[in-house]
Design an enzyme around this catalytic site. Structure first.
Site, PDB file in Angstrom:
ATOM      1  CG  ASP A  13     -52.056  25.628  47.889  1.00  0.00           C
ATOM      2  OD1 ASP A  13     -52.336  24.422  47.817  1.00  0.00           O
ATOM      3  OD2 ASP A  13     -52.737  26.509  47.333  1.00  0.00           O
ATOM      4  CB  SER A  14     -50.663  23.954  43.803  1.00  0.00           C
ATOM      5  OG  SER A  14     -52.018  24.296  44.009  1.00  0.00           O
ATOM      6  CE1 TYR A  45     -47.821  21.642  42.840  1.00  0.00           C
ATOM      7  CE2 TYR A  45     -48.134  20.779  45.052  1.00  0.00           C
ATOM      8  CZ  TYR A  45     -47.375  21.485  44.146  1.00  0.00           C
ATOM      9  OH  TYR A  45     -46.182  22.029  44.544  1.00  0.00           O
ATOM     10  CB  CYS A  76     -51.828  21.624  48.647  1.00  0.00           C
ATOM     11  SG  CYS A  76     -52.218  20.804  47.083  1.00  0.00           S
ATOM     12  CD  GLU A 155     -53.648  29.860  41.664  1.00  0.00           C
ATOM     13  OE1 GLU A 155     -52.854  30.791  41.399  1.00  0.00           O
ATOM     14  OE2 GLU A 155     -53.665  29.276  42.767  1.00  0.00           O
ATOM     15  CB  CYS A 187     -59.509  22.380  46.758  1.00  0.00           C
ATOM     16  SG  CYS A 187     -58.270  23.384  45.891  1.00  0.00           S
ATOM     17  CG  HIS A 189     -56.983  27.132  45.085  1.00  0.00           C
ATOM     18  ND1 HIS A 189     -55.997  26.241  45.463  1.00  0.00           N
ATOM     19  CD2 HIS A 189     -56.392  27.993  44.220  1.00  0.00           C
ATOM     20  CE1 HIS A 189     -54.865  26.559  44.861  1.00  0.00           C
ATOM     21  NE2 HIS A 189     -55.081  27.607  44.097  1.00  0.00           N
TER      22      HIS A 189
END
Length: 269
Positions: A13-14, A45, A76, A155, A187, A189
């Site tokens: 993943d990013s 990304y 991702c 993040e 996503c 996240h």
């Protein structure tokens, strides 16, 4: 004859978001070792061009393949939208994405045919979810909303900050007005924001987390059978980052239930 366990599986993943997919795979699929790479040097990304994301995916794939993985997951949505078909064509191992499982779960969940989608600029702009949903049911009413500020906030581990709540409220306004009964978290996240999203939208809106359906898909395709939550958990998770992220270790420990998380920083470009 299908194996009883998978020896090694690669996941990328990013950044931190792919941990949601790692958790689902760890809980559902008998794997001896998961090798996870978070491309934290180039996160997010969602605002990158398709050509850049494809290049990143190829570089990361080469790194993961050096660990003798038997399959790989692009955890991702942006990478899935732009690079999954490229990787599936170029690599000799099975490669899984998170979009199709999420689409299937959304279709199963909706009762009124109104589905909201939140994701990065890249994922929403690619039309990957919209096209896949409408291909299966052209009568759906879709409300896609790009939410580019959420990945950086996650993040930074700002999950319960007032600023994050205010931004989410602003993003959700068109979705609330449209009377959707299903919201696709496009996503990986975003499942980390489930508590605040559930509180804002209420129990009447189903939150679709494609991580779980992706885990089920991996187990079924690689093992040739359905997998369940009674599976023995993966014991070994190797975590690699392309840049040290300040909160990654803590979040990995909390989210995966690890006593400690050893992280190695590597270069893949």
């Amino acid at each position: 004859m299908q194996p009883n366990r998978i020896k090694a599986l690669g996941v990328f993943d990013s950044g931190v978001g792919g941990l949601t997919v790692v958790k689902a795979i760890r809980d559902l699929v008998p794997v001896d070792e998961i090798i996870y790479l978070g491309d934290t040097a180039r996160v997010p990304y969602g605002n990158k061009s398709p050509a850049s994301v494809i290049r990143y995916a190829r570089e990361i794939s080469a790194f993961l393949l050096s660990h003798q993985i038997e399959g790989m997951v692009t955890a991702c949505n942006t990478a899935t939208a732009y690079a999954l078909s490229v990787l599936q064509e170029e690599l000799e191992i099975p490669v899984f994405g998170v979009i199709e499982p999420g689409v299937e779960a959304a279709l199963a969940a909706t009762k009124n045919g109104r589905i909201g989608i939140i994701g990065t600029v890249g994922t929403i702009g690619s039309q990957a979810y919209q096209n896949a949903l409408l291909k299966r049911n052209s009568h759906l009413e879709l409300v896609p909303v790009a939410t580019p500020l959420l990945v950086p906030l996650i993040e930074e581990h700002w999950l319960d900050k007032r600023a994050t709540t205010l931004i989410i409220e602003e993003y959700l306004e068109p979705i609330r007005k449209s009377d959707v009964d299903t919201l696709v978290l496009a996503c990986t996240h975003y499942p980390l924001l489930k508590p605040v999203l559930s509180k804002m939208l209420g129990d009447q809106v189903v939150l679709v987390d494609s991580a779980i359906t992706c885990g089920l898909k991996v187990g079924q395709e690689l093992l040739g059978r359905l997998v369940t939550s009674e599976t023995e958990k993966t014991q070994d998770i190797q975590v690699y980052l392309t840049d040290m992220a300040p909160h990654f270790g803590k979040m990995a420990q909390e989210f995966l239930g690890l006593k400690k998380c050893h992280i190695q920083v590597v270069s893949v470009s």
